[in-house]
Design an enzyme around this catalytic site. Structure first.
Site, PDB file in Angstrom:
ATOM      1  N   CYS A  41      37.519  27.974  48.039  1.00  0.00           N
ATOM      2  CA  CYS A  41      36.273  28.098  47.270  1.00  0.00           C
ATOM      3  C   CYS A  41      36.551  27.909  45.776  1.00  0.00           C
ATOM      4  O   CYS A  41      37.633  28.216  45.288  1.00  0.00           O
ATOM      5  CB  CYS A  41      35.643  29.466  47.513  1.00  0.00           C
ATOM      6  SG  CYS A  41      34.027  29.665  46.704  1.00  0.00           S
ATOM      7  N   ASP A  43      35.315  29.612  43.472  1.00  0.00           N
ATOM      8  CA  ASP A  43      35.214  30.929  42.830  1.00  0.00           C
ATOM      9  C   ASP A  43      36.413  31.200  41.911  1.00  0.00           C
ATOM     10  O   ASP A  43      37.566  31.058  42.332  1.00  0.00           O
ATOM     11  CB  ASP A  43      35.133  32.001  43.935  1.00  0.00           C
ATOM     12  CG  ASP A  43      34.733  33.356  43.385  1.00  0.00           C
ATOM     13  OD1 ASP A  43      35.408  33.854  42.456  1.00  0.00           O
ATOM     14  OD2 ASP A  43      33.731  33.913  43.870  1.00  0.00           O
ATOM     15  N   ARG A  45      37.721  33.783  40.956  1.00  0.00           N
ATOM     16  CA  ARG A  45      38.587  34.918  41.317  1.00  0.00           C
ATOM     17  C   ARG A  45      39.577  34.563  42.421  1.00  0.00           C
ATOM     18  O   ARG A  45      40.480  35.325  42.714  1.00  0.00           O
ATOM     19  CB  ARG A  45      37.720  36.101  41.779  1.00  0.00           C
ATOM     20  CG  ARG A  45      36.757  36.588  40.712  1.00  0.00           C
ATOM     21  CD  ARG A  45      35.691  37.466  41.316  1.00  0.00           C
ATOM     22  NE  ARG A  45      34.868  36.732  42.273  1.00  0.00           N
ATOM     23  CZ  ARG A  45      33.894  37.292  43.008  1.00  0.00           C
ATOM     24  NH1 ARG A  45      33.636  38.572  42.887  1.00  0.00           N
ATOM     25  NH2 ARG A  45      33.194  36.555  43.853  1.00  0.00           N
ATOM     26  N   HIS A  97      36.595  33.568  51.377  1.00  0.00           N
ATOM     27  CA  HIS A  97      36.824  34.880  50.757  1.00  0.00           C
ATOM     28  C   HIS A  97      35.588  35.756  50.899  1.00  0.00           C
ATOM     29  O   HIS A  97      34.453  35.259  50.877  1.00  0.00           O
ATOM     30  CB  HIS A  97      37.209  34.723  49.279  1.00  0.00           C
ATOM     31  CG  HIS A  97      36.110  34.208  48.413  1.00  0.00           C
ATOM     32  ND1 HIS A  97      35.380  35.019  47.572  1.00  0.00           N
ATOM     33  CD2 HIS A  97      35.587  32.967  48.268  1.00  0.00           C
ATOM     34  CE1 HIS A  97      34.472  34.287  46.939  1.00  0.00           C
ATOM     35  NE2 HIS A  97      34.567  33.037  47.350  1.00  0.00           N
ATOM     36  N   CYS A 100      31.732  36.021  48.800  1.00  0.00           N
ATOM     37  CA  CYS A 100      31.535  34.631  48.387  1.00  0.00           C
ATOM     38  C   CYS A 100      30.065  34.414  48.010  1.00  0.00           C
ATOM     39  O   CYS A 100      29.163  34.632  48.831  1.00  0.00           O
ATOM     40  CB  CYS A 100      31.928  33.683  49.517  1.00  0.00           C
ATOM     41  SG  CYS A 100      31.748  31.937  49.090  1.00  0.00           S
TER      42      CYS A 100
HETATM   43 CO    CO Z   1      33.118  31.609  47.278  1.00  0.00          CO
END
Ligand code: CO
Length: 208
Positions: A41, A43, A45, A97, A100
């Protein structure tokens, strides 16, 4: 992250690498032969390399919203083709994750414009597993389960491609489905089994 500090950080990083090995960048420039294709992803993080301890040259990376492998997405399909056929990776990893945002958005009834067709792929995963998901009364648990089922579905999508089917037959390419738990920092192996995936889909999706 202060954008003005980036070039300064980069200089420090270059120096730290050269201190350990003066030929570090010379060697890096000679080519790559990563053993792992990582699809994760976007993302901020979920940093692909950092969370698995990978160094430059170790993994070939593709990231998009909610680690999707849509069959008609030229971007992810090109990445898979290049990694499997030309780089000869031994493993394809789809890593989702918990928490998400993409999966969360797909669970809500809202119009998100250009994101709609992308998120629709996750809604399709929900529909495929609606009975199981609707039976989970706790919303957080249902959200976590959809994250896991989405990873499994994207692994199946990887297995539907001709180059992956061929590499599995010829040289035992492996597919892995993982979930990163932001809450604990741990990676969870969903133990996606390529054999089982193939048994389940090959009647319809056999290409090679
Ligand atoms: Co995500």
């Amino acid at each position: 992250m202060n954008i003005d500090k980036i070039f300064e950080n980069n200089k420090e990083w270059v120096n730290s690498k050269l201190e350990l090995d003066k030929d570090y960048f010379k060697n890096l420039s000679e080519g790559q032969s990563p053993e792992v294709l990582y699809i994760g992803c976007s993302d901020s993080r979920v940093t692909a390399e950092e969370l698995i301890g990978a160094q430059p040259g170790d993994i070939f990376v593709h990231r998009n919203i909610a680690n999707m492998v849509p069959n008609t997405d030229l971007n992810v399909m090109s990445v898979i083709d290049y990694a499997v056929v030309h780089l000869g990776v031994k493993h394809v990893v789809v890593c989702g994750h918990y928490y998400c945002g993409g999966v969360k958005a797909a669970m809500a009834s809202q119009d998100l414009g250009i994101l709609n067709p992308w998120l629709r792929n996750i809604r399709d995963v929900y529909r495929t597993h609606q009975e199981e998901l609707d039976a989970i009364t706790d919303e957080e648990q249902r959200y976590r389960r959809l994250v896991e089922l989405n990873v499994q579905q994207q692994c199946i999508n990887v297995a539907k491609t001709a180059e992956v089917q061929r590499a599995y037959k010829k040289r035992g390419l492996k597919i892995h489905g993982w979930v990163f738990d932001i809450h604990s920092g741990h990676l969870i192996d969903l133990n996606v089994d390529f054999e089982t995936i193939l048994e389940g889909i090959m009647d319809i999706y056999r290409i090679d």
